[in-house]
Scaffold this active site. Structure first.
Site, PDB file in Angstrom:
ATOM      1  N   CYS A  98      30.473  21.741  35.413  1.00 56.78           N
ATOM      2  CA  CYS A  98      29.175  22.095  35.527  1.00 56.78           C
ATOM      3  C   CYS A  98      28.877  23.678  35.408  1.00 56.78           C
ATOM      4  O   CYS A  98      29.630  24.362  35.665  1.00 56.78           O
ATOM      5  CB  CYS A  98      29.150  21.860  37.174  1.00 56.78           C
ATOM      6  SG  CYS A  98      27.118  22.234  37.538  1.00 56.78           S
ATOM      7  N   CYS A 101      28.108  25.630  38.679  1.00 54.21           N
ATOM      8  CA  CYS A 101      29.163  26.019  39.743  1.00 54.21           C
ATOM      9  C   CYS A 101      30.744  25.884  39.416  1.00 54.21           C
ATOM     10  O   CYS A 101      31.463  26.073  39.983  1.00 54.21           O
ATOM     11  CB  CYS A 101      29.076  25.353  40.914  1.00 54.21           C
ATOM     12  SG  CYS A 101      29.365  23.298  40.943  1.00 54.21           S
ATOM     13  N   CYS A 150      26.218  22.010  43.425  1.00 54.03           N
ATOM     14  CA  CYS A 150      24.920  22.798  43.504  1.00 54.03           C
ATOM     15  C   CYS A 150      23.847  22.093  42.882  1.00 54.03           C
ATOM     16  O   CYS A 150      22.828  22.820  42.825  1.00 54.03           O
ATOM     17  CB  CYS A 150      25.302  23.770  42.490  1.00 54.03           C
ATOM     18  SG  CYS A 150      25.372  23.243  40.459  1.00 54.03           S
ATOM     19  N   CYS A 171      24.251   9.929  30.262  1.00 50.20           N
ATOM     20  CA  CYS A 171      23.922  10.563  29.210  1.00 50.20           C
ATOM     21  C   CYS A 171      23.315  11.806  29.782  1.00 50.20           C
ATOM     22  O   CYS A 171      22.575  12.081  30.496  1.00 50.20           O
ATOM     23  CB  CYS A 171      22.563   9.737  28.793  1.00 50.20           C
ATOM     24  SG  CYS A 171      21.641  10.546  27.370  1.00 50.20           S
TER      25      CYS A 171
END
Length: 182
Positions: A98, A101, A150, A171
């Site tokens: 991510c 975070c 997050c 996706c």
């Protein structure tokens, strides 16, 4: 008035279908831009098990941490253009984290070419690292997915990939990810 409103709804749906995470997106020759944060973040180890604690930051902090494209995608639920993003054609082995975070989300082992122009995966590293909501923004329900820690918007999940072990297609916007080679 009713006819105009109906026509507007039809136009919005047609535009969304033409530009969304479709299986028939057209390939572009433009070079993708590599996704990276303005303020570097630490990523967890690939086998990290999330402890359930969420991360909340004010928009002003997100805007300082992220590039404008990343902010648009993960904080405003935007969508980047197909075939013009950093990871749709990435075949290197590694982990996708991510961008907000550093939570490990997807592995290259679960990545496949869906032909849509966005990175696609048939499963996350750990299901608990992904949250979901129903998205009705384009006139029909889709499963919007986000980082469980997050709340970064990642993209959408569809169950239209029978060629994969799960039948699912996550996706994902490249702008929502950081890739680390193994």
């Amino acid at each position: 008035m009713i006819i105009m409103r109906s026509l507007l709804v039809v136009c919005v749906i047609a535009t969304a279908i033409a530009t969304g995470c479709s299986q028939t997106a057209q390939k572009s020759t433009d070079q993708p831009v590599v996704s990276q944060t303005i303020v570097p973040i630490e990523v967890e180890k690939p086998d990290y098990v999330w402890d359930g604690k969420t991360i909340e930051k004010p928009d002003s902090v997100w805007q300082k941490q992220l590039s404008p494209d990343q902010y648009y995608v993960i904080r405003q639920a935007g969508t980047e253009r197909p075939f013009q993003n950093a990871y749709y054609d990435n075949h290197a082995k590694g982990i996708y984290y991510c961008v907000g975070c550093g939570l490990p989300l997807f592995s290259s082992e679960h990545k496949f070419d869906s032909g849509t122009g966005w990175p696609s995966y048939y499963q996350p590293i750990r299901p608990e690292h992904i949250g979901s909501d129903t998205d009705l923004d384009i006139g029909y329900p889709r499963t919007e997915i986000h980082c469980a820690r997050c709340d970064a918007h990642l993209g959408h999940m569809f169950n239209d990939a029978p060629q994969t072990p799960t039948g699912n297609r996550y996706c994902i916007n490249s702008a929502a990810l950081i890739f680390k080679k193994e």
